[in-house]
Design an enzyme around this catalytic site. Sequence first.
Site, PDB file in Angstrom:
ATOM      1  N   THR A   1       0.872  -1.183   0.000  1.00 23.28           N
ATOM      2  CA  THR A   1       0.000   0.000   0.000  1.00 23.28           C
ATOM      3  C   THR A   1       0.904   1.227   0.000  1.00 23.28           C
ATOM      4  O   THR A   1       1.983   1.207   0.584  1.00 23.28           O
ATOM      5  CB  THR A   1      -0.884  -0.027   1.260  1.00 23.28           C
ATOM      6  OG1 THR A   1      -1.868  -1.027   1.091  1.00 23.28           O
ATOM      7  CG2 THR A   1      -1.558   1.316   1.526  1.00 23.28           C
TER       8      THR A   1
ATOM      9  N   ARG B   1     -14.983  -5.290   0.261  1.00 25.12           N
ATOM     10  CA  ARG B   1     -14.345  -4.867   1.508  1.00 25.12           C
ATOM     11  C   ARG B   1     -13.551  -3.568   1.259  1.00 25.12           C
ATOM     12  O   ARG B   1     -12.846  -3.419   0.276  1.00 25.12           O
ATOM     13  CB  ARG B   1     -13.404  -5.957   2.005  1.00 25.12           C
ATOM     14  CG  ARG B   1     -12.638  -5.595   3.284  1.00 25.12           C
ATOM     15  CD  ARG B   1     -11.173  -5.404   3.005  1.00 25.12           C
ATOM     16  NE  ARG B   1     -10.427  -5.030   4.213  1.00 25.12           N
ATOM     17  CZ  ARG B   1      -9.283  -4.354   4.171  1.00 25.12           C
ATOM     18  NH1 ARG B   1      -8.774  -3.981   3.016  1.00 25.12           N
ATOM     19  NH2 ARG B   1      -8.661  -4.025   5.284  1.00 25.12           N
TER      20      ARG B   1
ATOM     21  N   GLY C   1     -10.884  -0.937   3.294  1.00 27.08           N
ATOM     22  CA  GLY C   1     -10.055  -0.782   4.486  1.00 27.08           C
ATOM     23  C   GLY C   1      -9.951   0.669   4.916  1.00 27.08           C
ATOM     24  O   GLY C   1     -10.793   1.512   4.581  1.00 27.08           O
ATOM     25  N   ASP C   2      -8.906   0.956   5.669  1.00 23.80           N
ATOM     26  CA  ASP C   2      -8.754   2.291   6.259  1.00 23.80           C
ATOM     27  C   ASP C   2      -8.254   3.343   5.277  1.00 23.80           C
ATOM     28  O   ASP C   2      -8.512   4.540   5.462  1.00 23.80           O
ATOM     29  CB  ASP C   2      -7.756   2.217   7.422  1.00 23.80           C
ATOM     30  CG  ASP C   2      -6.377   1.755   6.943  1.00 23.80           C
ATOM     31  OD1 ASP C   2      -6.316   0.784   6.154  1.00 23.80           O
ATOM     32  OD2 ASP C   2      -5.371   2.360   7.340  1.00 23.80           O
TER      33      ASP C   2
ATOM     34  N   THR D   1      -0.457   2.486   6.904  1.00 30.90           N
ATOM     35  CA  THR D   1      -0.509   1.213   6.181  1.00 30.90           C
ATOM     36  C   THR D   1      -0.510   0.077   7.198  1.00 30.90           C
ATOM     37  O   THR D   1       0.088   0.192   8.261  1.00 30.90           O
ATOM     38  CB  THR D   1       0.679   1.048   5.217  1.00 30.90           C
ATOM     39  OG1 THR D   1       0.652  -0.279   4.675  1.00 30.90           O
ATOM     40  CG2 THR D   1       2.026   1.262   5.902  1.00 30.90           C
ATOM     41  N   GLY D   2      -1.197  -0.984   6.871  1.00 34.29           N
ATOM     42  CA  GLY D   2      -1.249  -2.130   7.784  1.00 34.29           C
ATOM     43  C   GLY D   2      -2.649  -2.710   7.830  1.00 34.29           C
ATOM     44  O   GLY D   2      -3.410  -2.574   6.878  1.00 34.29           O
TER      45      GLY D   2
ATOM     46  N   GLY E   1      -6.071  -2.748   8.014  1.00 32.81           N
ATOM     47  CA  GLY E   1      -7.018  -1.646   7.865  1.00 32.81           C
ATOM     48  C   GLY E   1      -8.102  -1.617   8.916  1.00 32.81           C
ATOM     49  O   GLY E   1      -8.486  -0.544   9.402  1.00 32.81           O
TER      50      GLY E   1
HETATM   51  N1  ASP Z   1      -4.426  -0.692   5.116  1.00 34.46           N
HETATM   52  C1  ASP Z   1      -4.697  -1.355   3.863  1.00 34.46           C
HETATM   53  C2  ASP Z   1      -6.102  -1.926   3.918  1.00 34.46           C
HETATM   54  O1  ASP Z   1      -6.502  -2.402   4.949  1.00 34.46           O
HETATM   55  C3  ASP Z   1      -3.740  -2.436   3.535  1.00 34.46           C
HETATM   56  C4  ASP Z   1      -2.276  -2.117   3.748  1.00 34.46           C
HETATM   57  O2  ASP Z   1      -1.923  -1.030   4.173  1.00 34.46           O
HETATM   58  O3  ASP Z   1      -1.440  -2.975   3.462  1.00 34.46           O
HETATM   59  O4  ASP Z   1      -6.787  -1.931   2.916  1.00 34.46           O
END
Ligand code: ASP
Length: 317
Positions: free
Chosen positions: A186, A214, A216-217, A237-238, A240
């Site tokens: 991401t 879906r 995410g954040d 990032t991470g 979400g």
């Molecule tokens: N945060 C992103 C999500 O949940 C994914 C990522 O950052 O790797 O969509």
Amino acid sequence: MYALVVHGGAGSRSERGPALTEQYRAGLAAALRAGQRLLEAGGSALDAVEAAVAALEDDPLFNAGRGAVLTVDGTAELNAAIMDGMSLRAGAVAQVRRVKNPVRLARRVLEQLPHVFLVGEAADAYAAECGLTLVPNEYFITAERRAQLAARAQSRAQGVELQTNADQQRQPARGPHAHPRAALGTVGAVARDERGNLAAATSTGGTLGQRSGRIGDSPIIGAGTYADDECCAISTTGHGEAFMRTVLAYDIAARVRYRGDPLALAVEQAINERLTLVSGLGGVIAVDARGDIVVRHNAAAMAHGHVTSNLELQITV
Ligand code: ASP
């Protein structure tokens, strides 16, 4: 002075493999240069984060735009957001499948619509209306991402849950949680321009094998993306779901705004006290009005880099 920070996703370093390290480095450097050119010429923080993120969307190595991870159905569904810290205007798009650069569409939403968030086919249709480049969904899908999805399906069929190193270090936490395997790549950018204005942008394909639909954040203002000239600009990032449940980007901004915390302390405590509370793994890039840069993560690794008017480009992968 100006400052520009980019990230290329959090996850496990070993998953990247040593051979890819140089490519990650080159991709992040190209994104920083794209944003820096604008900042050097007196451009806005908003222009810089859009350019940096668009460059990473075009690079198939990263999980955004071309090279996005795939849903369980094998399609690419893209999310992006951008926020202007001066006006607090924001634009976000989710579940787009055809616009080549989702961050550029988010910028159009910010600038041209009375709305903040557009999703799905209607968002792609708006991209066409704006004259942005549209591509077939296959454009985003690379052989590597197909192989990752197949490997995931196979391991699930064998009952093996793939986990990153960082996943294995999870601490006990409040509330039920079930995080998908961390997706690498991401992308995001935060910037401060010469005038002291801040901006943030984030773009992603979401998580590998996610259910179609879906979100995410990353495109959620306050969770994965936030900018306010009076406190800071944040891109995350991470996991979400963990960032959404803790509204992490805004949590950091609120610590700076209401408690007067220095940015580094705010980021550190938000990760340690809030993100870990819900077993979240990931990272944050941040910049404040003074141009202070903060990069923190609790995953095994996070690819990132920065450049300022005083400091040569630096990259960590
Ligand atoms: N945060 C992103 C999500 O949940 C994914 C990522 O950052 O790797 O969509």
